[in-house]
Design a protein around this motif. Structure first.
Motif, PDB file in Angstrom:
ATOM      1  N   THR A  71     -17.905 -20.256 100.737  1.00  0.00           N
ATOM      2  CA  THR A  71     -18.752 -21.398 101.069  1.00  0.00           C
ATOM      3  C   THR A  71     -17.864 -22.591 101.384  1.00  0.00           C
ATOM      4  O   THR A  71     -16.957 -22.911 100.619  1.00  0.00           O
ATOM      5  CB  THR A  71     -19.680 -21.764  99.891  1.00  0.00           C
ATOM      6  OG1 THR A  71     -20.378 -20.605  99.446  1.00  0.00           O
ATOM      7  CG2 THR A  71     -20.689 -22.827 100.309  1.00  0.00           C
ATOM      8  N   ARG A  72     -18.104 -23.223 102.514  1.00  0.00           N
ATOM      9  CA  ARG A  72     -17.366 -24.438 102.859  1.00  0.00           C
ATOM     10  C   ARG A  72     -18.137 -25.663 102.365  1.00  0.00           C
ATOM     11  O   ARG A  72     -19.371 -25.702 102.436  1.00  0.00           O
ATOM     12  CB  ARG A  72     -17.156 -24.539 104.374  1.00  0.00           C
ATOM     13  CG  ARG A  72     -16.298 -23.431 104.941  1.00  0.00           C
ATOM     14  CD  ARG A  72     -16.146 -23.567 106.447  1.00  0.00           C
ATOM     15  NE  ARG A  72     -15.390 -24.780 106.802  1.00  0.00           N
ATOM     16  CZ  ARG A  72     -15.248 -25.213 108.050  1.00  0.00           C
ATOM     17  NH1 ARG A  72     -15.837 -24.573 109.052  1.00  0.00           N
ATOM     18  NH2 ARG A  72     -14.535 -26.294 108.297  1.00  0.00           N
ATOM     19  N   THR A  73     -17.434 -26.666 101.881  1.00  0.00           N
ATOM     20  CA  THR A  73     -18.078 -27.871 101.368  1.00  0.00           C
ATOM     21  C   THR A  73     -17.256 -29.095 101.760  1.00  0.00           C
ATOM     22  O   THR A  73     -16.066 -29.000 102.058  1.00  0.00           O
ATOM     23  CB  THR A  73     -18.208 -27.841  99.832  1.00  0.00           C
ATOM     24  OG1 THR A  73     -16.898 -27.801  99.254  1.00  0.00           O
ATOM     25  CG2 THR A  73     -18.998 -26.631  99.352  1.00  0.00           C
ATOM     26  N   ILE A  74     -17.918 -30.257 101.727  1.00  0.00           N
ATOM     27  CA  ILE A  74     -17.248 -31.528 102.019  1.00  0.00           C
ATOM     28  C   ILE A  74     -17.538 -32.502 100.877  1.00  0.00           C
ATOM     29  O   ILE A  74     -18.381 -33.398 100.994  1.00  0.00           O
ATOM     30  CB  ILE A  74     -17.719 -32.136 103.350  1.00  0.00           C
ATOM     31  CG1 ILE A  74     -17.689 -31.093 104.472  1.00  0.00           C
ATOM     32  CG2 ILE A  74     -16.844 -33.348 103.731  1.00  0.00           C
ATOM     33  CD1 ILE A  74     -18.339 -31.568 105.764  1.00  0.00           C
ATOM     34  N   PRO A  75     -16.869 -32.335  99.725  1.00  0.00           N
ATOM     35  CA  PRO A  75     -17.087 -33.296  98.643  1.00  0.00           C
ATOM     36  C   PRO A  75     -16.442 -34.644  98.998  1.00  0.00           C
ATOM     37  O   PRO A  75     -15.356 -34.690  99.566  1.00  0.00           O
ATOM     38  CB  PRO A  75     -16.376 -32.662  97.436  1.00  0.00           C
ATOM     39  CG  PRO A  75     -15.936 -31.302  97.878  1.00  0.00           C
ATOM     40  CD  PRO A  75     -15.888 -31.318  99.369  1.00  0.00           C
ATOM     41  N   LEU A  76     -17.109 -35.721  98.654  1.00  0.00           N
ATOM     42  CA  LEU A  76     -16.590 -37.064  98.880  1.00  0.00           C
ATOM     43  C   LEU A  76     -16.168 -37.671  97.545  1.00  0.00           C
ATOM     44  O   LEU A  76     -16.607 -37.212  96.483  1.00  0.00           O
ATOM     45  CB  LEU A  76     -17.658 -37.921  99.562  1.00  0.00           C
ATOM     46  CG  LEU A  76     -18.157 -37.363 100.901  1.00  0.00           C
ATOM     47  CD1 LEU A  76     -19.296 -38.217 101.450  1.00  0.00           C
ATOM     48  CD2 LEU A  76     -17.026 -37.279 101.916  1.00  0.00           C
ATOM     49  N   PRO A  77     -15.319 -38.676  97.561  1.00  0.00           N
ATOM     50  CA  PRO A  77     -14.785 -39.221  96.293  1.00  0.00           C
ATOM     51  C   PRO A  77     -15.852 -39.676  95.302  1.00  0.00           C
ATOM     52  O   PRO A  77     -15.618 -39.670  94.095  1.00  0.00           O
ATOM     53  CB  PRO A  77     -13.939 -40.409  96.768  1.00  0.00           C
ATOM     54  CG  PRO A  77     -13.545 -40.072  98.166  1.00  0.00           C
ATOM     55  CD  PRO A  77     -14.713 -39.328  98.739  1.00  0.00           C
ATOM     56  N   PHE A  78     -17.045 -40.026  95.793  1.00  0.00           N
ATOM     57  CA  PHE A  78     -18.093 -40.567  94.932  1.00  0.00           C
ATOM     58  C   PHE A  78     -18.687 -39.524  93.988  1.00  0.00           C
ATOM     59  O   PHE A  78     -19.473 -39.882  93.099  1.00  0.00           O
ATOM     60  CB  PHE A  78     -19.215 -41.172  95.783  1.00  0.00           C
ATOM     61  CG  PHE A  78     -18.720 -41.756  97.075  1.00  0.00           C
ATOM     62  CD1 PHE A  78     -17.846 -42.829  97.083  1.00  0.00           C
ATOM     63  CD2 PHE A  78     -19.083 -41.203  98.300  1.00  0.00           C
ATOM     64  CE1 PHE A  78     -17.365 -43.356  98.276  1.00  0.00           C
ATOM     65  CE2 PHE A  78     -18.607 -41.715  99.493  1.00  0.00           C
ATOM     66  CZ  PHE A  78     -17.742 -42.796  99.483  1.00  0.00           C
ATOM     67  N   VAL A  79     -18.330 -38.250  94.147  1.00  0.00           N
ATOM     68  CA  VAL A  79     -18.850 -37.233  93.224  1.00  0.00           C
ATOM     69  C   VAL A  79     -18.377 -37.504  91.796  1.00  0.00           C
ATOM     70  O   VAL A  79     -19.028 -37.077  90.841  1.00  0.00           O
ATOM     71  CB  VAL A  79     -18.452 -35.806  93.658  1.00  0.00           C
ATOM     72  CG1 VAL A  79     -19.108 -35.443  94.980  1.00  0.00           C
ATOM     73  CG2 VAL A  79     -16.936 -35.639  93.729  1.00  0.00           C
ATOM     74  N   ALA A  80     -17.272 -38.212  91.652  1.00  0.00           N
ATOM     75  CA  ALA A  80     -16.778 -38.547  90.303  1.00  0.00           C
ATOM     76  C   ALA A  80     -17.781 -39.401  89.544  1.00  0.00           C
ATOM     77  O   ALA A  80     -17.870 -39.343  88.315  1.00  0.00           O
ATOM     78  CB  ALA A  80     -15.435 -39.273  90.393  1.00  0.00           C
ATOM     79  N   GLU A  81     -18.563 -40.206  90.286  1.00  0.00           N
ATOM     80  CA  GLU A  81     -19.578 -41.078  89.685  1.00  0.00           C
ATOM     81  C   GLU A  81     -20.984 -40.502  89.846  1.00  0.00           C
ATOM     82  O   GLU A  81     -21.974 -41.212  89.640  1.00  0.00           O
ATOM     83  CB  GLU A  81     -19.512 -42.464  90.335  1.00  0.00           C
ATOM     84  CG  GLU A  81     -18.157 -43.152  90.234  1.00  0.00           C
ATOM     85  CD  GLU A  81     -17.711 -43.326  88.791  1.00  0.00           C
ATOM     86  OE1 GLU A  81     -18.582 -43.560  87.926  1.00  0.00           O
ATOM     87  OE2 GLU A  81     -16.490 -43.215  88.533  1.00  0.00           O
ATOM     88  N   LEU A  82     -21.059 -39.220  90.219  1.00  0.00           N
ATOM     89  CA  LEU A  82     -22.331 -38.514  90.411  1.00  0.00           C
ATOM     90  C   LEU A  82     -23.167 -39.177  91.504  1.00  0.00           C
ATOM     91  O   LEU A  82     -24.398 -39.225  91.420  1.00  0.00           O
ATOM     92  CB  LEU A  82     -23.118 -38.442  89.086  1.00  0.00           C
ATOM     93  CG  LEU A  82     -22.343 -37.965  87.860  1.00  0.00           C
ATOM     94  CD1 LEU A  82     -23.272 -37.808  86.653  1.00  0.00           C
ATOM     95  CD2 LEU A  82     -21.615 -36.659  88.144  1.00  0.00           C
ATOM     96  N   ARG A  83     -22.491 -39.666  92.545  1.00  0.00           N
ATOM     97  CA  ARG A  83     -23.169 -40.337  93.653  1.00  0.00           C
ATOM     98  C   ARG A  83     -22.797 -39.694  94.992  1.00  0.00           C
ATOM     99  O   ARG A  83     -22.907 -40.321  96.036  1.00  0.00           O
ATOM    100  CB  ARG A  83     -22.829 -41.829  93.667  1.00  0.00           C
ATOM    101  CG  ARG A  83     -23.330 -42.581  92.441  1.00  0.00           C
ATOM    102  CD  ARG A  83     -23.006 -44.074  92.532  1.00  0.00           C
ATOM    103  NE  ARG A  83     -23.661 -44.695  93.672  1.00  0.00           N
ATOM    104  CZ  ARG A  83     -24.920 -45.124  93.681  1.00  0.00           C
ATOM    105  NH1 ARG A  83     -25.670 -44.982  92.590  1.00  0.00           N
ATOM    106  NH2 ARG A  83     -25.438 -45.701  94.754  1.00  0.00           N
ATOM    107  N   GLY A  84     -22.354 -38.476  94.967  1.00  0.00           N
ATOM    108  CA  GLY A  84     -21.930 -37.822  96.186  1.00  0.00           C
ATOM    109  C   GLY A  84     -23.073 -37.169  96.932  1.00  0.00           C
ATOM    110  O   GLY A  84     -24.149 -36.920  96.381  1.00  0.00           O
TER     111      GLY A  84
END
Length: 256
Positions: free
Chosen positions: A112-125
């Motif tokens: 599975t390909r994904t594009i996580p963004l830095p905001f996932v650290a704050e549960l806002r991705g």
């Protein structure tokens, strides 16, 4: 659930931090020893995280393996690893298609390909996923939201849209420097603009409107200053330049 991360950079840091805030069903996370400072800090912060002896240890210890290495070294790194048949593999590697990963891995796995963004650290991705995968979507939903792409073209469009981050900060910097040139201290301009755009971000999240144009009308008086700035921005080629840049990025993504 046991997770493993091959590559320990900023996005791995953000994803693990988010998982540790949002998930109680993760038994262990093993991270590769590369980027020693980040790996050691994660292991110190979170009891469920340990640093693997090498990348193969990461793969051997995980139900789900996350590939988070730079595209330039991806083939070299992945080809050295031995995966288990039907293992779940999640790729953060930009512009490397599933067909290439399948060839390098050499055994049948679910990719599975994904594009996580830095905001996932704050549960806002908002993490784009392709192809749709319920288990992986559930994982990233706990970090804000998961957005399954219907096809590869849509996934590439999400990837292009994610390239807007530097432009956002560039808009802030241009505005701050203009205020400074007009006599306002840069620090004061920075504080004001952070609050202004932070408030707009909150208003966007809270709005039930689907159209950004409709949202803009709520913040623009007819004949007022907000309407004037956007009209002149558009007339002077601002929206055209942005559209051309996105088209150029999409072409670059698709050519890879």
């Amino acid at each position: 659930m046991k997770l493993g991360f091959v590559g320990t950079g900023a996005i791995t840091d953000a994803v693990i931090t988010g998982f540790m805030k949002s998930r109680s069903d993760i038994d262990s996370i093993v991270v590769s020893p590369r980027s020693q400072d980040i790996a050691a800090r994660l292991a110190e912060m979170f009891p469920r995280v340990r640093v693997g002896s090498d990348n193969q240890d990461v793969v051997d210890s995980a139900d789900i393996v996350f590939l988070a290495v730079r595209p330039q070294i991806a083939e070299e790194v992945v080809k050295e690893l031995k995966f288990r048949e039907h293992q779940q593999v999640v790729s953060f590697i930009a512009a490397v298609p599933i067909e290439s990963l399948t060839s390098w891995i050499g055994v049948p796995v679910t990719i599975t390909r994904t594009i996580p963004l830095p905001f996932v650290a704050e549960l806002r991705g908002a993490t784009a996923i392709y192809p749709p995968n319920d288990q992986i979507a559930a994982l990233f939903s706990s970090l804000g939201a998961s957005v399954p792409a219907e096809d590869l073209k849509q996934y590439n469009l999400f990837s292009a849209a994610s390239s807007l981050m530097a432009t956002y900060f560039g808009l802030l910097e241009t505005s701050a420097r203009w205020l400074e040139a007009e006599g306002m201290p840069y620090d004061q301009a920075s504080i004001f603009l952070k609050r202004l755009f932070g408030g707009l971000s909150h208003a966007t999240d809270a709005s039930n409107e689907q159209s950004f144009e409709a949202m803009a009308s709520k913040f623009s008086t007819k004949g007022g200053l907000n309407e004037q700035v956007f009209a002149e921005f558009k007339e002077n080629g601002g929206t055209k330049a942005l559209t051309l840049a996105l088209e150029s990025v999409l072409k670059r993504i698709e050519q890879r």
